[in-house]
Design an enzyme around this catalytic site. Structure first.
Site, short mmCIF file in Angstrom:
data_model
loop_
_atom_site.label_atom_id
_atom_site.label_comp_id
_atom_site.label_asym_id
_atom_site.label_seq_id
_atom_site.Cartn_x
_atom_site.Cartn_y
_atom_site.Cartn_z
N CYS A 112 -5.11 -1.58 4.29
CA CYS A 112 -4.67 -1.14 5.62
C CYS A 112 -5.20 -2.05 6.73
O CYS A 112 -4.68 -2.05 7.85
CB CYS A 112 -5.11 0.29 5.88
N HIS A 252 -4.49 1.79 13.28
CA HIS A 252 -3.81 1.99 12.00
C HIS A 252 -3.41 3.46 11.90
O HIS A 252 -4.15 4.35 12.31
CB HIS A 252 -4.77 1.62 10.87
N ASN A 282 2.01 6.51 6.55
CA ASN A 282 1.09 5.37 6.48
C ASN A 282 1.78 4.23 5.71
O ASN A 282 1.96 4.32 4.51
CB ASN A 282 -0.19 5.83 5.78
#
Ligand code: UT7
Length: 326
Positions: A112, A252, A282
């Site tokens: 990520c 994020h 996500n």
């Protein structure tokens, strides 16, 4: 010499998977997913569509918007944990697809935080003066490594890609500062056990479902809130800034509760924080460049604005970057 982001782009697959679709697959509910994560829907690829497919779309949009010839691209960096295959690199597939015959490139595995790692790498190479134009993309096809019988993980992720064109410039804008970190002792809390040299694919690894993402959500959650907030406060402080000076905070997108908690600890107002997890889930390396492109498209960011990016993910990896736009 500075490296400036001159163009942004994003691509998400057309197919949308809603929370109601997931209700039919695992024991979950739209209400649970929305309240625990902020996600309402996510985009997922069709069979045969891959990370190189989405990254190529982004690269072509970048070339088109910036009126750049593929022959002028020097470098392609792709952040991903879901390459089409272990090798050749997704960057090689994209290079060929767009006809960037003079470019070299590579994939970078930073989960990520991958886009921040890639942006730092790309900007330092451009700032070295040796390369003028770099395409930096974050892309992940998370649906390819999700166990759609595991409600703990399958509701959280989506597929997508976002990227930027970095160009050398004599302006004082661009990446002003960065703090990037890694703590490998956290590796066991978020990983995909098989498919590498430790556990090559076998009937046994497939039977044991070891080719899927595994996560200890609660542990990751706690680290994410603390590390994202700490690193943002550190970068602000060492640049003599307070959060009021930041036009937009692009975190994020792993969980709206993580974003809210980190933003609150830093002191950002709701208006300063970009949140789009409701639409995409996500998308791992793609969340930040997708958010950046949306902000540019919506006219939220103007020349001279300070932008703060921050990520946390597998590794554990985390970091923050301060940009001055334009
Ligand atoms: O981007 C990479 C970094 N990743 C992250 O930052 C993710 C960090 N973690 C999280 O976002 C959260 O921990 C999750 C969203 C993964 C889970 O939320 P939570 O509030 O930590 O829930 P939990 O894991 O403690 O689970 C609470 C309950 C459990 O049931 P019991 O044991 O209390 O009966 C779970 O089994 O919720 C259950 N549960 C679900 N229920 C309905 C877990 N997933 C689901 C689901 N639908 N999809």
């Amino acid at each position: 010499m500075k490296a400036v982001i001159t163009t942004t782009a994003r691509y998400v697959p057309e197919r949308i998977m809603t929370n109601f679709d997931l209700e039919k697959m695992v024991k979950t509910s739209d209400e649970w997913i929305r309240t625990r994560t902020g996600i309402a829907e996510r985009h997922v690829v069709e069979k045969g569509q891959t990370s190189s497919f989405m990254a190529t779309k982004v690269a072509k949009i970048l070339l088109h918007k910036s009126k750049t010839s593929p022959e002028d691209i020097d470098l392609i960096i792709i952040a991903t944990v879901t390459p089409d295959m272990l090798f050749p690199a997704t960057a090689a597939l994209v290079q060929d697809n767009i006809g960037a015959h003079k470019a070299w490139g590579f994939d970078l595995s930073g989960a990520c935080t991958g886009f921040l790692y890639a942006l730092e790498t790309g900007r330092l190479l451009v700032e070295s003066g040796k390369y003028n134009k770099a395409i930096v993309i974050g892309v992940d096809t998370m649906s390819s490594i999700l166990d759609y019988t595991d409600r703990n993980t399958c509701v959280l992720f989506g597929d997508g890609a976002g990227g930027v064109l970095l160009e050398s410039s004599k302006k004082e804008n661009g990446v002003m500062d960065s703090i990037l970190s890694l703590d490998g002792s956290g590796g066991k809390y978020l990983h995909m056990p098989a498919g590498g040299s430790l556990l090559p694919a076998s009937h046994d690894t497939v039977d044991k479902k070891l080719h899927y993402l595994k996560q200890e959500g609660k542990t990751v959650f706690k680290f994410a809130v603390k590390k994202m907030a700490d690193v943002c406060l550190e970068i602000l402080e060492r640049n003599g800034l307070t959060c009021e000076k930041i036009k937009l905070f692009i975190p994020h997108q792993a969980n709206k509760r993580i974003i809210d908690a980190a933003a609150q600890r830093c002191g950002f107002t709701e208006k300063q924080v970009l949140i789009n997890i409701n639409k995409y889930g996500n998308t791992t390396a793609a969340t930040i460049p997708i958010g950046l492109d949306e902000a540019v498209e919506d006219g939220v960011i103007q020349n001279g604005d300070l932008i703060l990016l921050s990520a946390f993910g597998a590794g554990f990896s985390w970091g923050s970057m301060l940009l001055r736009w334009g």
